[in-house]
Scaffold this motif. Sequence first.
Motif, short mmCIF file in Angstrom:
data_model
loop_
_atom_site.label_atom_id
_atom_site.label_comp_id
_atom_site.label_asym_id
_atom_site.label_seq_id
_atom_site.Cartn_x
_atom_site.Cartn_y
_atom_site.Cartn_z
N UNK A 158 1.26 29.85 -7.51
CA UNK A 158 0.35 29.07 -8.36
C UNK A 158 0.35 29.64 -9.76
N UNK A 159 0.28 28.78 -10.74
CA UNK A 159 0.06 29.22 -12.12
C UNK A 159 -1.44 29.43 -12.25
N UNK A 160 -1.90 30.67 -12.23
CA UNK A 160 -3.32 30.99 -12.33
C UNK A 160 -3.71 31.02 -13.80
N UNK A 161 -4.97 31.36 -14.09
CA UNK A 161 -5.37 31.53 -15.48
C UNK A 161 -4.68 32.75 -16.08
N UNK A 162 -4.14 33.59 -15.22
CA UNK A 162 -3.35 34.75 -15.64
C UNK A 162 -1.90 34.53 -15.27
N UNK A 163 -1.38 35.34 -14.37
CA UNK A 163 0.04 35.26 -14.04
C UNK A 163 0.37 34.17 -13.02
#
Length: 135
Positions: A104-109
Motif C-alpha cells: 500500500x502507498x501509505x502517508x509515508x512509505x
Amino acid sequence: MELQLSMVVLEVADIDASLRFYRRLGLDMPDPVAGGTVVAHRMGSGVTLLLTTAFASRYDPTWAPPSGGGYSQMLEFYVGDDDVVDSTWADLVGAGYTGRMPPTRTVGPYAALVEDPDGNVVLLTSDAAASPDAA
C-alpha cells in the motif's frame, strides 16, 4: 556515548518455524547449535536479530506470550524498491504467512505488513530512510 539499538530479541515458540520465515524474508540466519534455544544474525546495519525460545520465559516470571491478535511493535525491514515489497509480500503470503496489509502507498512509505509465525508484525518497506545506506 550515544545510545544505540544493538539487538532485537524475539521470544518464539518454535525456532525452526521462525528460521524458515526470516530466511524466506531474506536474512542469512545460521542454524542453531544442536539442541540450542538461540539463533542470532547481525545485519549490515549493525543491529542483531536474536530468536530464542527460552529467555523471557526463563528469566521473567511474569512473562506470557501475547494473545488476542493485537501487537505493540513492528519490525521494519527495508527490502528495496516498491517491486521488491510486492514480490516479498506475495512470496510470504503465498507460503502461508498471515498478511495484515497488502502492499500500500501509505502517508509515508510504500509498505506491507505480514506476521511471522509468532504473530510479530513485520513491516516490509521501500522507505529510503530505512535503508542501511541512509545517512
